[in-house]
Design an enzyme around this catalytic site. Structure first.
Site, PDB file in Angstrom:
ATOM      1  N   GLU A 168     -30.191 -10.084 -21.671  1.00 39.43           N
ATOM      2  CA  GLU A 168     -29.279 -11.039 -22.305  1.00 39.43           C
ATOM      3  C   GLU A 168     -29.219 -12.311 -21.484  1.00 39.43           C
ATOM      4  OE1 GLU A 168     -25.485  -9.611 -23.886  1.00 39.43           O
ATOM      5  OE2 GLU A 168     -24.476 -11.230 -22.821  1.00 39.43           O
ATOM      6  N   ARG A 222     -13.886  -3.036 -29.043  1.00 44.93           N
ATOM      7  CA  ARG A 222     -15.263  -3.427 -29.364  1.00 44.93           C
ATOM      8  C   ARG A 222     -15.867  -2.650 -30.533  1.00 44.93           C
ATOM      9  NH1 ARG A 222     -15.040  -5.339 -24.081  1.00 44.93           N
ATOM     10  NH2 ARG A 222     -16.399  -7.132 -23.700  1.00 44.93           N
ATOM     11  N   HIS A 271     -23.713 -11.731 -30.467  1.00 42.93           N
ATOM     12  CA  HIS A 271     -22.266 -11.884 -30.597  1.00 42.93           C
ATOM     13  C   HIS A 271     -21.912 -13.352 -30.428  1.00 42.93           C
ATOM     14  CE1 HIS A 271     -22.072  -7.567 -28.744  1.00 42.93           C
ATOM     15  NE2 HIS A 271     -22.595  -7.571 -29.951  1.00 42.93           N
ATOM     16  N   GLU A 326     -24.146 -14.850 -27.419  1.00 47.06           N
ATOM     17  CA  GLU A 326     -24.803 -14.018 -26.413  1.00 47.06           C
ATOM     18  C   GLU A 326     -26.173 -13.633 -26.972  1.00 47.06           C
ATOM     19  OE1 GLU A 326     -22.278 -10.671 -25.759  1.00 47.06           O
ATOM     20  OE2 GLU A 326     -20.485 -11.890 -25.396  1.00 47.06           O
ATOM     21  N   GLU A 347     -14.485 -13.202 -31.145  1.00 45.29           N
ATOM     22  CA  GLU A 347     -15.882 -12.800 -30.984  1.00 45.29           C
ATOM     23  C   GLU A 347     -16.325 -12.092 -32.258  1.00 45.29           C
ATOM     24  OE1 GLU A 347     -18.687  -9.784 -28.283  1.00 45.29           O
ATOM     25  OE2 GLU A 347     -16.509  -9.809 -28.036  1.00 45.29           O
ATOM     26  N   GLU A 362     -29.410 -11.637 -27.053  1.00 44.55           N
ATOM     27  CA  GLU A 362     -30.040 -10.408 -26.587  1.00 44.55           C
ATOM     28  C   GLU A 362     -31.478 -10.340 -27.085  1.00 44.55           C
ATOM     29  OE1 GLU A 362     -25.935  -7.709 -26.472  1.00 44.55           O
ATOM     30  OE2 GLU A 362     -27.510  -7.245 -27.927  1.00 44.55           O
ATOM     31  N   ASP A 401     -45.817 -33.167 -44.163  1.00 47.39           N
ATOM     32  CA  ASP A 401     -45.997 -32.433 -45.418  1.00 47.39           C
ATOM     33  C   ASP A 401     -44.991 -31.291 -45.506  1.00 47.39           C
ATOM     34  OD1 ASP A 401     -46.802 -31.029 -47.621  1.00 47.39           O
ATOM     35  OD2 ASP A 401     -48.771 -30.466 -46.833  1.00 47.39           O
TER      36      ASP A 401
END
Length: 439
Positions: free
Chosen positions: A192, A312, A241, A128, A329, A130, A50
């Site tokens: 992680e 970063r 990431h 990754e 990334e 977390e 359903d």
């Protein structure tokens, strides 16, 4: 994996139940449990269910839908319930006339994978994951308190959290998923799990399994694992990431030793596409009200739309590895997202960059968090949306991302997001009570 192999595994492992798994538009894993006999009799034609009871699927007057197992995803679950062993298989969703259901998130990703294939590419990704591990009360409900006060890569005295991570790695290995690393993250009680990259589709399947195993192992130990992006004020939130690359045959299409930094035109254009669509992508990669409590300066989460080599503080980072390991990334997604839809939307944005040769701005190697607003304006660095409402408004204007999602899912996502935002906007929070109650 053939049906004969599956039949042999069922007999050898004494599997009593088969869990047919699929994902709703919110990214929640659903499952229908049947016996091996029913599975072996009906796997080819599909098992009816359903669809009107599933978030974002269909109305009650068109509720009949079919689950068709993807045999390569069959795996025995490495735990038992009351001594009964189960296996799981991920399914595609079909309509009664035998067509793929437009509202199936897995189908939307498969569609974008086909587009990449037509262009000569095979996309690969590795996220990754977390998450926070929380204590529970006597009812087994999560309690929003820290379980530990560890930090990044901390080796704590042997704790339940380390036992959970160990058991997760062992369970995933038994299911054919290679865990490359597990560790404590920056915030207290935050962890992680990283698993080996694969094609976008296989990685999305694996990510759903990883989340299931993490939650299951936490429950077995008397704790609760949450993928809520920002459960605690004043510490880092949980991101997802995503490392990704495109291959042509066995060659990494992002690598070109003749180009500056050994980065190919394909990579530059792919980056350009993601940056162009980043504000609309946020509605898919960061789909909750809470997601935007994470995307703020000061907690290692990206805020500004830019790219860099190694930096970063940028939205997109290019790690130093080259050759077949060349990749980008993408740092804004969080684990509350529907990973099938997130991957479909990201891939659509990147391929749009390649098709239309969208040049990204120059990479930014300064720490963007420390820049003045004037400096960011000078470099034309925009910000990600500051709220779910803002992200949804950007999504409504982006035809490339809407096409990747399909009209059905786009409309349902917008409807759900606007409902959440309206409810959040009228809810009286503890912060407001503490700040204004004595006025």
């Amino acid at each position: 994996m053939t049906i004969e192999t599956i039949k042999r595994i069922i007999e050898e492992e004494n599997v009593r139940f088969i869990r047919l798994q699929f994902t709703d538009i919110n990214g929640i894993l659903k499952n229908l449990e049947i016996t091996p006999d029913v599975f072996l009799e009906s796997w080819e034609d599909g098992i009816m269910f359903d669809g009107s009871s599933i978030e974002g699927f269909v109305r009650i007057e068109e509720s009949d839908m079919y689950l068709k197992p993807v045999l390569d995803t069959f795996a025995v679950l490495p735990w038992t319930v009351d001594g009964a062993k189960s296996a799981r298989v991920i399914c595609d969703v079909y309509t009664p006339d035998g067509k793929p259901f437009e509202g199936d998130p897995r189908y939307r990703l498969k569609r974008m994978m086909e587009k990449a294939k037509e262009l000569g590419y095979t996309p690969y990704a590795g996220p990754e994951m977390e998450f926070f591990i929380l204590p529970t009360n006597e009812k087994g409900e999560p309690v929003p308190e820290f379980l530990d006060h560890g930090g990044y890569f901390d080796l704590l005295p042997l704790s339940k959290a380390e036992e959970i991570r160990r058991d997760v790695a062992i369970a995933l290995e038994k299911m054919g998923i290679i865990v490359e690393a597990t560790h404590h993250e920056v915030a207290p009680s935050q962890h992680e799990v990283d698993f080996k990259y694969d094609t976008f589709l296989r990685t999305a399947d694996n990510a759903q399994t990883v989340k299931l195993v993490i939650k299951t192992m936490a429950i077995f130990h008397g704790y609760y694992a949450t993928f809520m992006p920002k459960p605690f004020f004043g510490v880092n939130g949980s991101g997802m990431h995503v490392h990704m690359s495109l291959f042509k045959g066995d060659q990494n299409a992002f690598y070109d030793p003749s180009k500056p930094l050994e980065l190919s035109d394909d990579l530059r254009y792919f980056v350009g596409g993601i940056l162009k669509h980043a504000r609309a992508l946020a509605a898919v990669t960061n789909p909750t009200v809470n997601s935007y409590k994470r995307l703020v300066p000061g907690y290692e989460a990206p805020v500004y739309i830019s790219w860099s080599v190694g930096n970063r503080s940028a939205l997109i980072r290019i790690p130093k590895a080259r050759g077949k390991a060349t990749r980008l990334e993408y740092r804004s997604p969080d684990p509350s997202c529907n990973i099938y839809l997130a991957f479909a939307a990201i891939l659509a944005a990147g391929l749009d960059g390649i098709i239309n040769k969208i040049e990204p701005p120059a990479p930014v190697e300064e720490n963007i968090y420390h820049m003045t607003s004037e400096r960011r304006e000078e470099l034309n660095i925009e910000s990600l949306p500051g709220s779910l409402k803002e992200a949804v408004e950007e999504l409504k204007k982006d035809d490339v991302i809407i096409d990747a999602l399909g009209e059905h899912i786009f409309e349902k996502l917008v409807e759900a997001a606007e409902k959440d935002w309206k409810e959040f906007s009228t809810y009286v929070t503890n912060w407001e009570l503490q700040r204004y109650l004595y006025l």
